[in-house]
Scaffold this active site. Sequence first.
Site, PDB file in Angstrom:
ATOM      1  N   PRO A  69      -2.362   0.036  19.175  1.00 18.45           N
ATOM      2  CA  PRO A  69      -2.166  -0.392  17.786  1.00 18.45           C
ATOM      3  C   PRO A  69      -2.457   0.669  16.718  1.00 18.45           C
ATOM      4  CG  PRO A  69      -4.093  -1.460  18.739  1.00 18.45           C
ATOM      5  CD  PRO A  69      -3.450  -0.705  19.840  1.00 18.45           C
ATOM      6  N   LYS A  96       2.549  -0.440  15.008  1.00 19.17           N
ATOM      7  CA  LYS A  96       4.001  -0.469  15.222  1.00 19.17           C
ATOM      8  C   LYS A  96       4.569  -1.639  16.016  1.00 19.17           C
ATOM      9  CE  LYS A  96       5.212   3.154  13.051  1.00 19.17           C
ATOM     10  NZ  LYS A  96       5.565   2.790  11.695  1.00 19.17           N
ATOM     11  N   HIS A 135       0.834  -1.206   0.000  1.00 23.95           N
ATOM     12  CA  HIS A 135       0.000   0.000   0.000  1.00 23.95           C
ATOM     13  C   HIS A 135       0.866   1.252   0.000  1.00 23.95           C
ATOM     14  CE1 HIS A 135      -4.022  -1.791   1.656  1.00 23.95           C
ATOM     15  NE2 HIS A 135      -3.528  -2.474   0.640  1.00 23.95           N
ATOM     16  N   TYR A 150      -8.747   5.205   8.402  1.00 27.29           N
ATOM     17  CA  TYR A 150      -8.798   5.568   9.824  1.00 27.29           C
ATOM     18  C   TYR A 150      -9.892   6.615   9.954  1.00 27.29           C
ATOM     19  CZ  TYR A 150      -4.248   3.273  10.601  1.00 27.29           C
ATOM     20  OH  TYR A 150      -3.233   2.358  10.708  1.00 27.29           O
ATOM     21  N   TYR A 163       4.762   6.599   9.897  1.00 28.70           N
ATOM     22  CA  TYR A 163       3.899   5.448   9.619  1.00 28.70           C
ATOM     23  C   TYR A 163       4.650   4.366   8.828  1.00 28.70           C
ATOM     24  CZ  TYR A 163      -0.448   2.922   8.827  1.00 28.70           C
ATOM     25  OH  TYR A 163      -1.431   1.962   8.826  1.00 28.70           O
TER      26      TYR A 163
HETATM   27  P1  RFL Z   1       3.924 -11.854  21.343  1.00 31.02           P
HETATM   28  O1  RFL Z   1       3.405 -11.902  19.958  1.00 31.02           O
HETATM   29  O2  RFL Z   1       2.998 -11.542  22.444  1.00 31.02           O
HETATM   30  O3  RFL Z   1       4.623 -13.251  21.604  1.00 31.02           O
HETATM   31  C1  RFL Z   1       5.040 -13.652  22.895  1.00 31.02           C
HETATM   32  C2  RFL Z   1       4.948 -15.152  22.967  1.00 31.02           C
HETATM   33  O4  RFL Z   1       5.426 -15.593  24.246  1.00 31.02           O
HETATM   34  C3  RFL Z   1       4.577 -16.610  24.726  1.00 31.02           C
HETATM   35  N1  RFL Z   1       4.698 -16.671  26.195  1.00 31.02           N
HETATM   36  C4  RFL Z   1       5.416 -17.606  26.831  1.00 31.02           C
HETATM   37  N2  RFL Z   1       6.140 -18.638  26.398  1.00 31.02           N
HETATM   38  C5  RFL Z   1       6.743 -19.419  27.307  1.00 31.02           C
HETATM   39  N3  RFL Z   1       6.652 -19.208  28.657  1.00 31.02           N
HETATM   40  C6  RFL Z   1       5.947 -18.171  29.149  1.00 31.02           C
HETATM   41  N4  RFL Z   1       5.863 -17.963  30.455  1.00 31.02           N
HETATM   42  C7  RFL Z   1       5.275 -17.326  28.225  1.00 31.02           C
HETATM   43  N5  RFL Z   1       4.502 -16.219  28.341  1.00 31.02           N
HETATM   44  C8  RFL Z   1       4.155 -15.842  27.115  1.00 31.02           C
HETATM   45  C9  RFL Z   1       3.202 -16.198  24.233  1.00 31.02           C
HETATM   46  O5  RFL Z   1       2.304 -17.300  24.185  1.00 31.02           O
HETATM   47  C10 RFL Z   1       3.527 -15.660  22.840  1.00 31.02           C
HETATM   48  O6  RFL Z   1       3.470 -16.673  21.857  1.00 31.02           O
HETATM   49  O7  RFL Z   1       5.136 -10.812  21.487  1.00 31.02           O
HETATM   50  P2  RFL Z   1       6.259 -10.383  20.403  1.00 31.02           P
HETATM   51  O8  RFL Z   1       6.876 -11.573  19.779  1.00 31.02           O
HETATM   52  O9  RFL Z   1       7.086  -9.384  21.109  1.00 31.02           O
HETATM   53  O10 RFL Z   1       5.449  -9.662  19.233  1.00 31.02           O
HETATM   54  C11 RFL Z   1       4.785  -8.445  19.438  1.00 31.02           C
HETATM   55  C12 RFL Z   1       3.535  -8.362  18.553  1.00 31.02           C
HETATM   56  O11 RFL Z   1       2.760  -9.516  18.735  1.00 31.02           O
HETATM   57  C13 RFL Z   1       2.703  -7.105  18.859  1.00 31.02           C
HETATM   58  O12 RFL Z   1       3.529  -6.004  19.115  1.00 31.02           O
HETATM   59  C14 RFL Z   1       1.765  -6.756  17.698  1.00 31.02           C
HETATM   60  O13 RFL Z   1       0.758  -7.733  17.534  1.00 31.02           O
HETATM   61  C15 RFL Z   1       1.120  -5.390  17.927  1.00 31.02           C
HETATM   62  N6  RFL Z   1       0.154  -5.034  16.875  1.00 31.02           N
HETATM   63  C16 RFL Z   1       0.568  -4.511  15.678  1.00 31.02           C
HETATM   64  N7  RFL Z   1       1.876  -4.364  15.415  1.00 31.02           N
HETATM   65  C17 RFL Z   1       2.290  -3.931  14.190  1.00 31.02           C
HETATM   66  O14 RFL Z   1       3.517  -3.785  13.983  1.00 31.02           O
HETATM   67  N8  RFL Z   1       1.411  -3.635  13.176  1.00 31.02           N
HETATM   68  C18 RFL Z   1       0.061  -3.777  13.368  1.00 31.02           C
HETATM   69  O15 RFL Z   1      -0.703  -3.566  12.433  1.00 31.02           O
HETATM   70  C19 RFL Z   1      -0.409  -4.194  14.665  1.00 31.02           C
HETATM   71  N9  RFL Z   1      -1.721  -4.342  14.897  1.00 31.02           N
HETATM   72  C20 RFL Z   1      -1.218  -5.235  17.111  1.00 31.02           C
HETATM   73  C21 RFL Z   1      -2.148  -4.871  16.093  1.00 31.02           C
HETATM   74  C22 RFL Z   1      -1.681  -5.790  18.303  1.00 31.02           C
HETATM   75  C23 RFL Z   1      -3.031  -5.964  18.504  1.00 31.02           C
HETATM   76  N10 RFL Z   1      -3.451  -6.561  19.715  1.00 31.02           N
HETATM   77  C24 RFL Z   1      -4.294  -7.694  19.743  1.00 31.02           C
HETATM   78  C25 RFL Z   1      -2.747  -6.236  20.943  1.00 31.02           C
HETATM   79  C26 RFL Z   1      -3.493  -5.033  16.300  1.00 31.02           C
HETATM   80  C27 RFL Z   1      -3.958  -5.539  17.511  1.00 31.02           C
HETATM   81  C28 RFL Z   1      -5.447  -5.646  17.729  1.00 31.02           C
HETATM   82  C1  PHB Z   2      -4.527  -4.490  11.165  1.00 29.49           C
HETATM   83  O1  PHB Z   2      -4.766  -4.694   9.963  1.00 29.49           O
HETATM   84  O2  PHB Z   2      -4.623  -5.382  12.013  1.00 29.49           O
HETATM   85  C2  PHB Z   2      -4.140  -3.131  11.622  1.00 29.49           C
HETATM   86  C3  PHB Z   2      -3.954  -2.128  10.686  1.00 29.49           C
HETATM   87  C4  PHB Z   2      -3.591  -0.845  11.099  1.00 29.49           C
HETATM   88  C5  PHB Z   2      -3.436  -0.590  12.448  1.00 29.49           C
HETATM   89  C6  PHB Z   2      -3.621  -1.606  13.386  1.00 29.49           C
HETATM   90  C7  PHB Z   2      -3.981  -2.881  12.965  1.00 29.49           C
HETATM   91  O3  PHB Z   2      -3.111   0.658  12.851  1.00 29.49           O
END
Ligand code: RFL
Ligand code: PHB
Length: 391
Positions: free
Chosen positions: A296, A300, A75, A204, A388
């Site tokens: 989110p 990032k 995009h 957004y 972004y």
């Molecule tokens: P994770 O993905 O939470 O992975 C951590 C892993 O550790 C495990 N764990 C354990 N394992 C062993 N022993 C224990 N005691 C443990 N405790 C936990 C867990 O089961 C898990 O598998 O962390 P990591 O790897 O640092 O990754 C970070 C990302 O997951 C997170 O920052 C993103 O999902 C945030 N995020 C977004 N980031 C982006 O860069 N672009 C996006 O578009 C974006 N959209 C989002 C998001 C996060 C969201 N939520 C649900 C918080 C959208 C949403 C809705």
């Molecule tokens: C997503 O597609 O999950 C998403 C996109 C943009 C955001 C956060 C999440 O800012």
Amino acid sequence: MTHTRTQVGIVGAGPAGLLLSHLLHLRGIESVVLEARSRDYVERRVRAGVLEQRTVDTLVGSGVGQRLLAEGLVHHGIELRFGGAGHRIAFEQLVPGRAITIYGQQEVVKDLIAARLAAGGQVLFDVTDVRLAGLDGGQPAITFSHDGAEHVLDCAFVGGCDGFHGICRDAVPDGVLTFFDREYPFGWLGVLAEVAPSSAELIYSCTDRGFALHSMRSPQLSRFYLQVAPDEDIENWPDERIWAELRARLETVGGWQLAQGPVAEKGVTAMRSFVAEPMRYGRLFLAGDAAHIVPPTGAKGLNLAAFDVTVLTDALAAWFATGDESGLDAYSATCLRRVWRVQHFSWWMTTLLHTFWPVDPYERRLQRSYLDYVCSSTAAATSLAENYVGL
Ligand code: RFL
Ligand code: PHB
């Protein structure tokens, strides 16, 4: 109790832990990844969708980008929708040559697990009772249970990649880390729907009913978010209510219509900002959500996790090759510079686009003034665009 040895013990098979293990392997460094959940669970967990150019380059450059290049959606802009009109932030004009790629986090996780297993890497799922010891000396050990047996994994370093609710950060003695955090008075209700996106780019939308985001995963799958109360019960949101609210918050420009389809998944996430400093204690290095989280709105978190582990890989590779400690010593400060830029951007995007109830009319007008500014000044739009797509 069985004893095994590896060079780097990694807790958590999210994007941070898996990418760290993969990058270390490419530098000839052995690791074992310990994950509390099942493989099926981590491969299905729907979270991030937006990858910065830098993250794409890291994945492609390390040989795990085949599916990402084939299936990811590139995009070159996003839309900010408010006051009855849409305003495009055009990356191709504002930050030429840089773009974002839409590719689900669980697809990144699947690709990394497949690569680790194909290379003979060890990723242990369903582990329990993970505990860290010896972090402040030269001989860390991770104890854990797996398949009904107790194990000790001796290692030179521990990668604390176990997310915000993990145990690694808590293994640091009291008083060593300083925490910074902010809670927001709202959460996001996320929805995955089996319907073609109604827009070519992300929208957004800022409305008096609250914020909404139209994102996507593929030409057949749409992803949506609605601003809701932080403790909102998903039971209060039958699919018809979700679609009605999405229409009310997105169909705010003349003629634009939202296509509906079956809801495949839905859930509520609270929003917060959090940083732990420093990101290191002795032989433990925190990376990704274990060290910092952002709301989110700026897309990032995963990108920041990927950045941390590229810095950590270089530092560990230098130590294993020559004993050079300088990269390890600089790890936390190097990461935190980027972490705080992203903290600010994510807080700013969140504050700019959400409705803070009870509405303060003065703040609402400031918000609107800044939105107008971002959409009419090239300087302001460039600032949003460069943050972004990733600095
Ligand atoms: P994770 O993905 O939470 O992975 C951590 C892993 O550790 C495990 N764990 C354990 N394992 C062993 N022993 C224990 N005691 C443990 N405790 C936990 C867990 O089961 C898990 O598998 O962390 P990591 O790897 O640092 O990754 C970070 C990302 O997951 C997170 O920052 C993103 O999902 C945030 N995020 C977004 N980031 C982006 O860069 N672009 C996006 O578009 C974006 N959209 C989002 C998001 C996060 C969201 N939520 C649900 C918080 C959208 C949403 C809705
Ligand atoms: C997503 O597609 O999950 C998403 C996109 C943009 C955001 C956060 C999440 O800012």
